[in-house]
Design a protein around this motif. Sequence first.
Motif, PDB file in Angstrom:
ATOM      1  N   GLY A  95     -59.702  -7.786  72.270  1.00  0.00           N
ATOM      2  CA  GLY A  95     -59.284  -8.174  70.935  1.00  0.00           C
ATOM      3  C   GLY A  95     -60.438  -8.566  70.041  1.00  0.00           C
ATOM      4  O   GLY A  95     -60.236  -8.809  68.849  1.00  0.00           O
ATOM      5  N   SER A  96     -61.695  -8.665  70.602  1.00  0.00           N
ATOM      6  CA  SER A  96     -62.857  -9.031  69.799  1.00  0.00           C
ATOM      7  C   SER A  96     -63.558  -7.776  69.310  1.00  0.00           C
ATOM      8  O   SER A  96     -63.504  -6.727  69.957  1.00  0.00           O
ATOM      9  N   PRO A  97     -64.219  -7.837  68.163  1.00  0.00           N
ATOM     10  CA  PRO A  97     -64.976  -6.671  67.683  1.00  0.00           C
ATOM     11  C   PRO A  97     -66.053  -6.289  68.690  1.00  0.00           C
ATOM     12  O   PRO A  97     -66.522  -7.116  69.484  1.00  0.00           O
ATOM     13  N   GLY A  98     -66.441  -5.022  68.642  1.00  0.00           N
ATOM     14  CA  GLY A  98     -67.467  -4.535  69.563  1.00  0.00           C
ATOM     15  C   GLY A  98     -68.856  -4.958  69.118  1.00  0.00           C
ATOM     16  O   GLY A  98     -69.608  -4.156  68.547  1.00  0.00           O
ATOM     17  N   VAL A  99     -69.234  -6.201  69.383  1.00  0.00           N
ATOM     18  CA  VAL A  99     -70.521  -6.753  68.955  1.00  0.00           C
ATOM     19  C   VAL A  99     -71.367  -7.046  70.178  1.00  0.00           C
ATOM     20  O   VAL A  99     -70.896  -7.641  71.159  1.00  0.00           O
ATOM     21  N   TRP A 100     -72.642  -6.641  70.118  1.00  0.00           N
ATOM     22  CA  TRP A 100     -73.583  -6.924  71.193  1.00  0.00           C
ATOM     23  C   TRP A 100     -74.865  -7.487  70.574  1.00  0.00           C
ATOM     24  O   TRP A 100     -75.622  -6.764  69.946  1.00  0.00           O
ATOM     25  N   GLY A 101     -75.081  -8.780  70.716  1.00  0.00           N
ATOM     26  CA  GLY A 101     -76.223  -9.409  70.084  1.00  0.00           C
ATOM     27  C   GLY A 101     -76.070  -9.341  68.575  1.00  0.00           C
ATOM     28  O   GLY A 101     -75.072  -9.797  68.011  1.00  0.00           O
ATOM     29  N   GLY A 153     -70.073   0.629  64.715  1.00  0.00           N
ATOM     30  CA  GLY A 153     -69.749   0.978  63.334  1.00  0.00           C
ATOM     31  C   GLY A 153     -70.829   0.548  62.345  1.00  0.00           C
ATOM     32  O   GLY A 153     -70.765   0.921  61.171  1.00  0.00           O
ATOM     33  N   MET A 154     -71.857  -0.219  62.776  1.00  0.00           N
ATOM     34  CA  MET A 154     -72.932  -0.654  61.882  1.00  0.00           C
ATOM     35  C   MET A 154     -73.803   0.537  61.499  1.00  0.00           C
ATOM     36  O   MET A 154     -74.139   1.378  62.342  1.00  0.00           O
ATOM     37  N   MET A 169     -70.192   0.254  75.704  1.00  0.00           N
ATOM     38  CA  MET A 169     -69.192   0.015  74.664  1.00  0.00           C
ATOM     39  C   MET A 169     -69.197   1.243  73.749  1.00  0.00           C
ATOM     40  O   MET A 169     -70.272   1.680  73.315  1.00  0.00           O
ATOM     41  N   ARG A 170     -68.014   1.781  73.445  1.00  0.00           N
ATOM     42  CA  ARG A 170     -67.959   3.023  72.685  1.00  0.00           C
ATOM     43  C   ARG A 170     -66.936   2.891  71.558  1.00  0.00           C
ATOM     44  O   ARG A 170     -65.819   2.392  71.763  1.00  0.00           O
ATOM     45  N   LEU A 171     -67.363   3.351  70.362  1.00  0.00           N
ATOM     46  CA  LEU A 171     -66.467   3.357  69.220  1.00  0.00           C
ATOM     47  C   LEU A 171     -65.395   4.428  69.440  1.00  0.00           C
ATOM     48  O   LEU A 171     -65.702   5.557  69.857  1.00  0.00           O
ATOM     49  N   ALA A 172     -64.132   4.080  69.190  1.00  0.00           N
ATOM     50  CA  ALA A 172     -63.032   5.041  69.436  1.00  0.00           C
ATOM     51  C   ALA A 172     -63.156   6.243  68.506  1.00  0.00           C
ATOM     52  O   ALA A 172     -62.984   7.394  68.933  1.00  0.00           O
ATOM     53  N   ARG A 213     -61.482   0.068  66.275  1.00  0.00           N
ATOM     54  CA  ARG A 213     -61.079   0.215  67.670  1.00  0.00           C
ATOM     55  C   ARG A 213     -62.262   0.699  68.505  1.00  0.00           C
ATOM     56  O   ARG A 213     -63.059   1.518  68.087  1.00  0.00           O
ATOM     57  N   TRP A 214     -62.307   0.168  69.709  1.00  0.00           N
ATOM     58  CA  TRP A 214     -63.387   0.531  70.614  1.00  0.00           C
ATOM     59  C   TRP A 214     -62.900   0.358  72.052  1.00  0.00           C
ATOM     60  O   TRP A 214     -61.770  -0.096  72.287  1.00  0.00           O
ATOM     61  N   ALA A 215     -63.747   0.739  73.002  1.00  0.00           N
ATOM     62  CA  ALA A 215     -63.346   0.679  74.408  1.00  0.00           C
ATOM     63  C   ALA A 215     -64.564   0.411  75.284  1.00  0.00           C
ATOM     64  O   ALA A 215     -65.702   0.743  74.932  1.00  0.00           O
TER      65      ALA A 215
END
Length: 262
Positions: free
Chosen positions: A132-138, A143-144, A252-255, A235-237
């Motif tokens: 449920g959290s955005p796909g953020v790493w550091g 999507g950036m 981590m991959r953007l849908a 959305r991501w997975a």
Amino acid sequence: MDDIDDELRRLFNDDRLDVHVTPDATDSVVRGANRRRRRRAATAGTFAIVALIGAGVGLTQLRPSEDDSAGPLMPTSSSAATTTPPPSVSTYTQTVTVTVDPPTGSQGTTQGGSSTPKSSRPSTTSTPPKEGSPGVWGKLALGMSEENALKTGSLTNPGEATGSACRPYAMQTNLDSDAVLISPARGIVRIKMPSTARTSKNIGAGSTVAELKAAYPGATENGSELVVQMTATPRWAYVFDSDGTVVTAARMRLADQDCPGA
């Protein structure tokens, strides 16, 4: 010889050669002798007085004065009262604790949500996102845009763009040459997790497939991949590669992405 004796006898008997003494001659002699004795006594007394005075002066000069003897040896009460005590000195000790390669926690990260990258195997400096959290790493997020991603300073060693114009980058925390894949249209479409990283449910490289399915019952298999969809926007997975038994890598991959091999 007889003539000489006779001549001497005649001279001694001549009254003209007699010395006539006045009646007060004796008294004059006595008075003169007394005067001479008094002068001698006075002179001797004067010498004695001078000698005593000289001796007294010499003793006075040789004997130390009371001020000289008491000054250096015996401090006065006034000097003791006005003596300023030495200033006190305060000691301040500061202890600095430096932690080198801290042990990882149960989630594969250090206490506080980060782990220290090592020279041979860099690790994550970010807590993996939860469902449920955005796909953020550091500082990076799925999507950036490439421009904003470069401003974070997290990317390094850009690679050659592929036929789809997607460009790979290494990360400061993961030196894999294609750790991050950026699409000119979609922005960041893929972020590879370091091999030491774990998801919020403690799944990562080295976990068994059984552990992965127990942690994520909704995981779907696609060949050697196991995909766990996240309910977030965009959305991501999570995508886990496995050898059929053990997870070998995670990303981590953007849908909605357009880069082949993401």
